[in-house]
Design an enzyme around this catalytic site. Structure first.
Site, PDB file in Angstrom:
ATOM      1  N   GLU A  28      75.187  48.031 -36.046  1.00  0.00           N
ATOM      2  CA  GLU A  28      74.264  49.016 -35.496  1.00  0.00           C
ATOM      3  C   GLU A  28      72.975  48.269 -35.154  1.00  0.00           C
ATOM      4  O   GLU A  28      72.541  47.396 -35.920  1.00  0.00           O
ATOM      5  CB  GLU A  28      73.982  50.085 -36.571  1.00  0.00           C
ATOM      6  CG  GLU A  28      72.993  51.162 -36.163  1.00  0.00           C
ATOM      7  CD  GLU A  28      72.743  52.185 -37.284  1.00  0.00           C
ATOM      8  OE1 GLU A  28      72.985  51.866 -38.462  1.00  0.00           O
ATOM      9  OE2 GLU A  28      72.289  53.291 -36.963  1.00  0.00           O
TER      10      GLU A  28
ATOM     11  N   HIS B 251      79.022  49.379 -42.049  1.00  0.00           N
ATOM     12  CA  HIS B 251      78.312  48.686 -40.977  1.00  0.00           C
ATOM     13  C   HIS B 251      77.045  48.028 -41.497  1.00  0.00           C
ATOM     14  O   HIS B 251      76.592  48.337 -42.602  1.00  0.00           O
ATOM     15  CB  HIS B 251      77.991  49.629 -39.810  1.00  0.00           C
ATOM     16  CG  HIS B 251      77.020  50.734 -40.112  1.00  0.00           C
ATOM     17  ND1 HIS B 251      77.404  51.981 -40.528  1.00  0.00           N
ATOM     18  CD2 HIS B 251      75.664  50.788 -40.055  1.00  0.00           C
ATOM     19  CE1 HIS B 251      76.342  52.753 -40.702  1.00  0.00           C
ATOM     20  NE2 HIS B 251      75.265  52.044 -40.428  1.00  0.00           N
TER      21      HIS B 251
ATOM     22  N   HIS C 237      69.493  47.853 -42.758  1.00  0.00           N
ATOM     23  CA  HIS C 237      70.286  48.370 -43.887  1.00  0.00           C
ATOM     24  C   HIS C 237      71.733  47.901 -43.788  1.00  0.00           C
ATOM     25  O   HIS C 237      72.190  47.477 -42.726  1.00  0.00           O
ATOM     26  CB  HIS C 237      70.236  49.897 -43.992  1.00  0.00           C
ATOM     27  CG  HIS C 237      70.771  50.633 -42.799  1.00  0.00           C
ATOM     28  ND1 HIS C 237      69.994  50.967 -41.710  1.00  0.00           N
ATOM     29  CD2 HIS C 237      72.012  51.108 -42.507  1.00  0.00           C
ATOM     30  CE1 HIS C 237      70.729  51.609 -40.824  1.00  0.00           C
ATOM     31  NE2 HIS C 237      71.970  51.700 -41.273  1.00  0.00           N
TER      32      HIS C 237
HETATM   33 CO    CO Z   1      73.295  52.889 -40.209  1.00  0.00          CO
END
Ligand code: CO
Length: 134
Positions: free
Chosen positions: A130, A79, A7
């Site tokens: 991440e 992020h 994502h």
């Molecule tokens: Co995230």
């Protein structure tokens, strides 16, 4: 080492307005807002054919994205999340390469119930990264 893009997370000052841009203007499939108090955010998930966009809005007093919104009042990309097969192997390999792992270096359970780590933006071309074990 990294796999699919899981994502992209975008911090937004107005969740309903941002959701409507994706739902109405861009014609995407958009979830209802989901409160994630453990993570200090309310999230709207935008489902695309090949990945997800997560719209993040602060929830509670110590939200991890409040500082970002203070610096970026109109919102912005917060992020990106890449999938990995083995988060501990990934961590050890990244550490050996000199990458800084945020927090205490131990994986935490992320917003999707899976172990995640965050990596220092200065080690990744200015982008908070991440990694999530899938
Ligand atoms: Co995230």
């Amino acid at each position: 080492m990294i796999g699919r893009l899981n994502h992209v997370a975008i911090a937004v000052p107005d969740l309903e307005k941002a959701a409507e841009i994706y739902r109405g203007t861009l014609g995407a499939k958009v979830s209802a807002p989901i409160a994630l108090p453990d993570h200090g955010v309310t999230t709207v998930f935008v489902e695309l054919p090949n990945t997800k966009i997560e719209l993040l809005h602060p929830l509670g007093a110590n939200s991890p994205i409040q500082g970002f919104l203070d610096k970026n009042p109109s919102g912005g990309m917060h992020h990106i999340c890449y999938e990995v097969e083995d988060i501990l192997k990934t961590r050890d390999s990244l550490k050996a390469s000199g990458v800084r792992i945020l927090g205490d270096g131990e994986p935490k359970i992320g917003a999707h119930g899976k172990p995640v780590l965050f990596l220092h933006p200065k080690d990744f071309a200015g982008t908070l990264v991440e990694v999530e074990q899938v």
